[in-house]
Design a protein around this motif. Sequence first.
Motif, short mmCIF file in Angstrom:
data_model
loop_
_atom_site.label_atom_id
_atom_site.label_comp_id
_atom_site.label_asym_id
_atom_site.label_seq_id
_atom_site.Cartn_x
_atom_site.Cartn_y
_atom_site.Cartn_z
N MET A 1 0.83 -1.21 0.00
CA MET A 1 0.00 0.00 0.00
C MET A 1 0.86 1.25 0.00
SD MET A 1 -3.04 1.24 -0.08
CE MET A 1 -3.93 2.73 0.30
N GLN A 2 1.98 1.24 0.76
CA GLN A 2 2.86 2.40 0.80
C GLN A 2 3.53 2.64 -0.55
OE1 GLN A 2 5.58 1.76 4.01
NE2 GLN A 2 4.06 2.14 5.62
N LYS A 3 3.87 1.57 -1.24
CA LYS A 3 4.50 1.70 -2.55
C LYS A 3 3.54 2.30 -3.56
CE LYS A 3 7.52 -0.97 -5.60
NZ LYS A 3 8.09 -2.32 -5.88
N VAL A 4 2.27 1.89 -3.50
CA VAL A 4 1.27 2.45 -4.39
C VAL A 4 1.04 3.93 -4.08
CG1 VAL A 4 -1.14 2.32 -5.10
CG2 VAL A 4 0.17 0.22 -4.76
N SER A 5 0.98 4.27 -2.81
CA SER A 5 0.77 5.66 -2.41
C SER A 5 1.94 6.54 -2.84
CB SER A 5 0.58 5.75 -0.89
OG SER A 5 -0.55 4.99 -0.49
N PHE A 6 3.14 5.99 -2.74
CA PHE A 6 4.33 6.74 -3.16
C PHE A 6 4.29 7.00 -4.67
CE2 PHE A 6 8.78 6.86 -4.61
CZ PHE A 6 9.22 7.95 -3.89
N ALA A 7 3.88 6.00 -5.45
CA ALA A 7 3.79 6.18 -6.90
C ALA A 7 2.68 7.16 -7.26
CB ALA A 7 3.54 4.83 -7.58
N LEU A 8 1.57 7.14 -6.54
CA LEU A 8 0.47 8.07 -6.81
C LEU A 8 0.87 9.51 -6.57
CD1 LEU A 8 -2.53 6.11 -5.25
CD2 LEU A 8 -2.26 6.71 -7.66
N SER A 9 1.82 9.74 -5.67
CA SER A 9 2.23 11.11 -5.36
C SER A 9 2.93 11.79 -6.53
CB SER A 9 3.15 11.11 -4.13
OG SER A 9 4.36 10.41 -4.40
N PHE A 10 3.40 11.01 -7.50
CA PHE A 10 4.08 11.59 -8.67
C PHE A 10 3.13 11.81 -9.85
CE2 PHE A 10 7.55 9.67 -6.30
CZ PHE A 10 8.54 10.62 -6.41
N LEU A 11 1.89 11.36 -9.75
CA LEU A 11 0.96 11.53 -10.85
C LEU A 11 0.36 12.92 -10.84
CD1 LEU A 11 -0.93 8.09 -10.70
CD2 LEU A 11 1.11 8.69 -12.02
N LYS A 12 -0.06 13.38 -12.01
CA LYS A 12 -0.69 14.69 -12.13
C LYS A 12 -1.60 14.70 -13.35
CE LYS A 12 3.21 16.83 -12.36
NZ LYS A 12 4.25 17.89 -12.50
N GLY A 13 -2.43 15.71 -13.42
CA GLY A 13 -3.29 15.88 -14.58
C GLY A 13 -4.34 14.79 -14.70
N ILE A 14 -4.57 14.36 -15.94
CA ILE A 14 -5.61 13.38 -16.22
C ILE A 14 -5.26 12.01 -15.63
CG2 ILE A 14 -4.62 12.70 -18.45
CD1 ILE A 14 -7.47 12.42 -19.49
#
Length: 254
Positions: A1-14
């Motif tokens: 779960m932490q790895k997914v949350s860390f990757a989500l923090s780099f997403l932006k836009g659509i």
Amino acid sequence: MQKVSFALSFLKGITLAWFEPDLLDAIPGADPTWADNYSEFVIELTTNFSPHDPVSDAKHQLDNLSMKDGSQINKYIVEFNCLATQVCGYREGALHHMFYNGLPDCIKDEIACIGKPPRLVDLHTMAQGIDACYWECKSEIAHQAKTNPQSSSSSKQSSSGGSSSKQSNPSSGTSSSSSAGKGKSPQCPSSSTPKSSDSSVPDLSEVLGKDGKLTAAEHLHRIKNALCLFCGLPGHSAKDCPRSMSRAAKACAT
């Protein structure tokens, strides 16, 4: 779960907007499978946002790739090699042709005078050498402009002085015209006076060096403005110049 949350923090836009509904309006006990599984998250991400056909995209980019004005050859080679590794079925001959087509005309003119190498790696090396000479010549001209600023300013003053002297004596022209109006025919220069033969011969002292070749400044000026290296006119290259059919004369232009 932490790895997914860390990757989500780099997403932006659509891309971030795609995952936000499941994150903000999550129903207890109905979490998506990717929420606590990184492999499922990667599958969800690549399925919806990766290129549909990466090979076709690479082929299209390779067909339209060209070296931009003012950029250096190494950047073009890196971009070309990255796309070439993604394309399957392209042999060296096809890549050789595509790499040459993407080069600017100034480098193509130099290659035409030297001769195009048959191997792609040799074409890379030759283009790098020509580009290095171009930037070296450009730096020398910039250095000369910094070290000799007085020469350029004195030439500007002399030209402005000549134009002011022409404007300071308009009375001579008016007096002669007034005397002609009173019945006296104006004295025209005699047609028998032979004109100087130098007027029909262009002055090439500022264009050619002692060795009979273009100076560094003139060479850079013609390359930068896409002018012919032989006659100095736009619209064609030295190898296609209509003013010279001699290979030796074209070689002197380089």
